[in-house]
Design a protein around this motif. Structure first.
Motif, PDB file in Angstrom:
ATOM      1  N   LEU A   5      46.366  34.676  36.584  1.00 38.10           N
ATOM      2  CA  LEU A   5      47.331  35.149  37.579  1.00 38.10           C
ATOM      3  C   LEU A   5      48.571  34.265  37.576  1.00 38.10           C
ATOM      4  CD1 LEU A   5      44.819  36.728  38.462  1.00 38.10           C
ATOM      5  CD2 LEU A   5      45.431  36.239  40.833  1.00 38.10           C
ATOM      6  N   TYR A  13      48.455  42.694  47.083  1.00 36.47           N
ATOM      7  CA  TYR A  13      48.005  43.002  45.733  1.00 36.47           C
ATOM      8  C   TYR A  13      48.053  44.514  45.549  1.00 36.47           C
ATOM      9  CZ  TYR A  13      46.019  38.282  44.983  1.00 36.47           C
ATOM     10  OH  TYR A  13      45.833  36.933  44.815  1.00 36.47           O
ATOM     11  N   HIS A 100      38.319  39.610  41.985  1.00 35.90           N
ATOM     12  CA  HIS A 100      39.534  39.301  42.746  1.00 35.90           C
ATOM     13  C   HIS A 100      39.595  40.106  44.040  1.00 35.90           C
ATOM     14  CE1 HIS A 100      41.644  36.484  40.185  1.00 35.90           C
ATOM     15  NE2 HIS A 100      41.352  37.221  39.136  1.00 35.90           N
ATOM     16  N   SER A 104      39.623  38.117  47.576  1.00 36.93           N
ATOM     17  CA  SER A 104      40.904  38.141  48.297  1.00 36.93           C
ATOM     18  C   SER A 104      40.953  39.150  49.435  1.00 36.93           C
ATOM     19  CB  SER A 104      42.050  38.450  47.317  1.00 36.93           C
ATOM     20  OG  SER A 104      42.077  37.499  46.284  1.00 36.93           O
TER      21      SER A 104
END
Length: 200
Positions: A5, A13, A100, A104
């Protein structure tokens, strides 16, 4: 495969769906082969992957023009989706991207930005048990200009109330990365199925 990233922090995102969250491109390709066989329409696998992010209706129109065919757009789209829905049990997620999402979720808002129809995107996310993790879905039919135009990503940022430059895009195609860059967004490239086979 590990995703690298870019430096953040990011306030949202934005994820493409097919080939990025869901390892669905091989399944979509089988659907294309299934419906195009009736028209003797050749559609090479590498060509299909190169069009990632292009709405189904635009692909059918492109094939019609290329081969001088008159395939009915709505019928071909419907039959391809029926094939996809009928084989959803085969669908798997892309582990590094799912990781992810899990890590997140709740820290920043998520959106899906896809060239797929809302019904296909919703079915894919529901099949992977992650539909409830996304604040909004931007799908084919929501925007006028598809990737590589930035409009789909800019629409998602606006819906989330986040500035484009504060968004991080996850994409598997050059067309998607181009759209993200045009929107002023940072991006991370998710290797496609053919690349993952080579890496693995």
């Amino acid at each position: 495969m590990k995703l690298t990233l870019p430096d953040g922090p990011f306030e949202a995102y934005l994820f493409d769906c097919d080939g990025t969250i869901a390892d669905s491109m091989p399944l979509h390709y089988l659907g294309w082969k299934h419906v195009l066989a009736d028209w003797n329409c050749e559609f090479a696998e590498d060509h299909f992957y190169s069009l990632g992010g292009m709405p189904v209706t635009e692909i059918i129109a492109m094939l019609n023009e290329r081969d001088g065919l008159s395939m009915p757009v709505d019928e071909i789209r419907r039959r391809k989706e029926e094939f996809f829905f009928g084989n959803l049990s085969l669908l798997k997620g892309i582990p590094e991207v799912l990781e992810h999402i899990e890590v997140s979720h709740g820290q920043v808002p998520f959106a899906v930005v896809s060239g797929g129809t809302r019904s296909c995107v919703t079915a894919s996310l529901r099949s992977l048990n992650i539909l409830d993790k996304f604040e909004t879905l931007v799908c084919a039919g929501d925007y006028m200009r598809s990737k590589p135009h930035p409009e789909p990503f800019l629409m998602a940022a606006e819906r989330l109330g986040v500035a484009p430059e504060a968004c991080l895009v996850f994409e598997d195609t050059d067309m998607g990365i181009e759209a993200a860059t045009a929107a002023g967004m940072a991006s991370v490239k998710v290797p496609g199925p053919l690349e993952r086979v080579l890496v693995g």
